[in-house]
Design a protein around this motif. Sequence first.
Motif, PDB file in Angstrom:
ATOM      1  N   ASN A  77       0.854  -1.177   0.000  1.00 42.24           N
ATOM      2  CA  ASN A  77       0.000   0.000   0.000  1.00 42.24           C
ATOM      3  C   ASN A  77       0.894   1.232   0.000  1.00 42.24           C
ATOM      4  N   GLY A  78       0.358   2.405   0.343  1.00 42.71           N
ATOM      5  CA  GLY A  78       1.179   3.603   0.391  1.00 42.71           C
ATOM      6  C   GLY A  78       0.368   4.799   0.818  1.00 42.71           C
ATOM      7  N   SER A  79       0.961   5.631   1.679  1.00 46.12           N
ATOM      8  CA  SER A  79       0.256   6.826   2.146  1.00 46.12           C
ATOM      9  C   SER A  79       1.277   7.894   2.531  1.00 46.12           C
ATOM     10  N   PRO A  80       0.859   9.167   2.544  1.00 46.64           N
ATOM     11  CA  PRO A  80       1.796  10.233   2.920  1.00 46.64           C
ATOM     12  C   PRO A  80       2.296  10.048   4.350  1.00 46.64           C
ATOM     13  N   ALA A  81       3.593  10.293   4.543  1.00 45.88           N
ATOM     14  CA  ALA A  81       4.171  10.196   5.877  1.00 45.88           C
ATOM     15  C   ALA A  81       4.333  11.567   6.516  1.00 45.88           C
ATOM     16  N   THR A  82       3.954  12.634   5.798  1.00 45.00           N
ATOM     17  CA  THR A  82       4.027  13.993   6.321  1.00 45.00           C
ATOM     18  C   THR A  82       2.713  14.712   6.011  1.00 45.00           C
ATOM     19  N   PRO A  83       2.405  15.775   6.729  1.00 46.61           N
ATOM     20  CA  PRO A  83       1.148  16.503   6.469  1.00 46.61           C
ATOM     21  C   PRO A  83       1.079  17.123   5.081  1.00 46.61           C
ATOM     22  N   HIS A  84       2.222  17.343   4.464  1.00 45.79           N
ATOM     23  CA  HIS A  84       2.243  17.990   3.150  1.00 45.79           C
ATOM     24  C   HIS A  84       2.237  16.989   1.989  1.00 45.79           C
ATOM     25  N   GLY A  85       2.111  15.719   2.309  1.00 37.32           N
ATOM     26  CA  GLY A  85       2.048  14.723   1.249  1.00 37.32           C
ATOM     27  C   GLY A  85       3.406  14.391   0.678  1.00 37.32           C
ATOM     28  N   PHE A  86       3.430  14.013  -0.583  1.00 35.31           N
ATOM     29  CA  PHE A  86       4.694  13.617  -1.202  1.00 35.31           C
ATOM     30  C   PHE A  86       4.626  13.855  -2.703  1.00 35.31           C
ATOM     31  N   ARG A  87       5.793  14.055  -3.279  1.00 30.64           N
ATOM     32  CA  ARG A  87       5.952  14.158  -4.729  1.00 30.64           C
ATOM     33  C   ARG A  87       6.894  13.034  -5.157  1.00 30.64           C
ATOM     34  N   LYS A  88       6.431  12.202  -6.076  1.00 36.05           N
ATOM     35  CA  LYS A  88       7.215  11.020  -6.430  1.00 36.05           C
ATOM     36  C   LYS A  88       7.350  10.884  -7.936  1.00 36.05           C
ATOM     37  N   ARG A  89       8.393  10.138  -8.335  1.00 34.62           N
ATOM     38  CA  ARG A  89       8.580   9.738  -9.721  1.00 34.62           C
ATOM     39  C   ARG A  89       8.786   8.220  -9.735  1.00 34.62           C
ATOM     40  N   VAL A  90       8.047   7.553 -10.606  1.00 29.26           N
ATOM     41  CA  VAL A  90       8.030   6.089 -10.614  1.00 29.26           C
ATOM     42  C   VAL A  90       8.315   5.572 -12.018  1.00 29.26           C
ATOM     43  N   LEU A  91       9.113   4.513 -12.073  1.00 32.32           N
ATOM     44  CA  LEU A  91       9.270   3.730 -13.296  1.00 32.32           C
ATOM     45  C   LEU A  91       8.707   2.343 -13.029  1.00 32.32           C
ATOM     46  N   TYR A  92       7.841   1.874 -13.918  1.00 34.30           N
ATOM     47  CA  TYR A  92       7.375   0.495 -13.859  1.00 34.30           C
ATOM     48  C   TYR A  92       8.162  -0.289 -14.901  1.00 34.30           C
ATOM     49  N   LEU A  93       8.884  -1.305 -14.444  1.00 32.79           N
ATOM     50  CA  LEU A  93       9.813  -2.041 -15.291  1.00 32.79           C
ATOM     51  C   LEU A  93       9.390  -3.492 -15.433  1.00 32.79           C
ATOM     52  N   ASP A  94       9.519  -4.027 -16.644  1.00 34.98           N
ATOM     53  CA  ASP A  94       9.257  -5.450 -16.836  1.00 34.98           C
ATOM     54  C   ASP A  94      10.502  -6.246 -16.430  1.00 34.98           C
ATOM     55  N   GLY A  95      10.544  -7.515 -16.777  1.00 35.01           N
ATOM     56  CA  GLY A  95      11.644  -8.369 -16.338  1.00 35.01           C
ATOM     57  C   GLY A  95      12.905  -8.282 -17.181  1.00 35.01           C
ATOM     58  N   THR A  96      13.002  -7.308 -18.079  1.00 34.59           N
ATOM     59  CA  THR A  96      14.180  -7.190 -18.941  1.00 34.59           C
ATOM     60  C   THR A  96      15.453  -7.027 -18.121  1.00 34.59           C
ATOM     61  N   HIS A  97      15.424  -6.171 -17.130  1.00 35.09           N
ATOM     62  CA  HIS A  97      16.613  -5.894 -16.326  1.00 35.09           C
ATOM     63  C   HIS A  97      16.571  -6.557 -14.950  1.00 35.09           C
ATOM     64  N   LEU A  98      15.389  -6.981 -14.518  1.00 34.19           N
ATOM     65  CA  LEU A  98      15.236  -7.561 -13.183  1.00 34.19           C
ATOM     66  C   LEU A  98      14.413  -8.837 -13.278  1.00 34.19           C
ATOM     67  N   PRO A  99      15.055  -9.996 -13.273  1.00 35.30           N
ATOM     68  CA  PRO A  99      14.318 -11.261 -13.387  1.00 35.30           C
ATOM     69  C   PRO A  99      13.520 -11.565 -12.121  1.00 35.30           C
ATOM     70  N   ASP A 100      12.538 -12.435 -12.258  1.00 34.27           N
ATOM     71  CA  ASP A 100      11.696 -12.796 -11.119  1.00 34.27           C
ATOM     72  C   ASP A 100      12.491 -13.442  -9.982  1.00 34.27           C
ATOM     73  N   GLY A 101      13.647 -13.994 -10.289  1.00 32.20           N
ATOM     74  CA  GLY A 101      14.464 -14.616  -9.254  1.00 32.20           C
ATOM     75  C   GLY A 101      14.951 -13.646  -8.195  1.00 32.20           C
ATOM     76  N   LEU A 102      14.807 -12.348  -8.440  1.00 27.77           N
ATOM     77  CA  LEU A 102      15.248 -11.345  -7.471  1.00 27.77           C
ATOM     78  C   LEU A 102      14.102 -10.831  -6.594  1.00 27.77           C
ATOM     79  N   ILE A 103      12.897 -11.367  -6.786  1.00 31.19           N
ATOM     80  CA  ILE A 103      11.747 -10.875  -6.029  1.00 31.19           C
ATOM     81  C   ILE A 103      11.959 -11.056  -4.528  1.00 31.19           C
ATOM     82  N   GLY A 104      12.429 -12.217  -4.110  1.00 31.48           N
ATOM     83  CA  GLY A 104      12.626 -12.469  -2.682  1.00 31.48           C
ATOM     84  C   GLY A 104      13.595 -11.484  -2.054  1.00 31.48           C
ATOM     85  N   ALA A 105      14.692 -11.211  -2.743  1.00 30.34           N
ATOM     86  CA  ALA A 105      15.678 -10.261  -2.222  1.00 30.34           C
ATOM     87  C   ALA A 105      15.091  -8.860  -2.135  1.00 30.34           C
TER      88      ALA A 105
END
Length: 267
Positions: A77-105
């Motif tokens: 999940n996710g929620s603001p940790a301060t009264p002023h909220g948050f500004r974020k930048r996100v990349l959603y990446l497929d498995g090209t650079h990160l294989p599923d074998g790294l999920i546990g880590a």
Amino acid sequence: MAPQRSRPEVSAWRPRIPGVVEVFHAHFTEYAYPMHVHEAWTLLIVDDGAVRYDLDRHEHGTPHDTVSLLPPHVPHNGSPATPHGFRKRVLYLDGTHLPDGLIGAAVDQPDLQDPVLRLRVGQLHTTLAHAGDELEAESRLTFIGERLRAHLRPSLTSGVARSDPALARRLRELLDEHVVDGLTLDQAAALVHAHPAHLVRAFSTAYGIAPHQYLNSRRVDRARRLLLDGRPPGEVASATGFFDQSHLTRHFRKLVGVTPGRYAKSV
């Protein structure tokens, strides 16, 4: 009178970069994400404020010098940790650079305090905001993936840079052959049978300049000659491989010190 609630600010797009499913920028002050999952890896940096979230029943936070990597298929999940909220930048990446074998880590260590990685992710977001800089974006993403893998599974990466002048020369020849039409990093790597990260590193070591910088330099040189011939900047942009006139202007000003229009008027 009830206080006015600020409206969320969001922008999202899908760049032409292999491995990137979506780019998402947002400023939230009150919104809280319920528990949910993604098919893709979530690579998150926070520019202002902070986020708190639960992942695999453990609470985490994102101070703004941290890079957070949330694995696919794991609820969070996710929620603001301060009264002023948050500004974020996100990349959603497929498995090209990160294989599923790294999920546990990633579940065990989702928040990475790595200033170099934080800087590189921010630089990649800046590059992704400009159409036409795909080779630069691919190169930056390749090194980000390498560094993420080193955090999650150090034994997978040696971290040793190797000089390879023959490989660097072959990439330079390819770039010279494709000044106008360009080529992707994956295409170049397939043609010379080298890993993309090793290819970029070998070129930069040999010539002191990254492949995308070399390609843009060649294009600007051609643009100068065409402008001296009296051709208009818009026509010159398409004739030299730039995405549009603004793309030409950005790189022309960076390398020449003036815009193409001012350069042409000086003739």
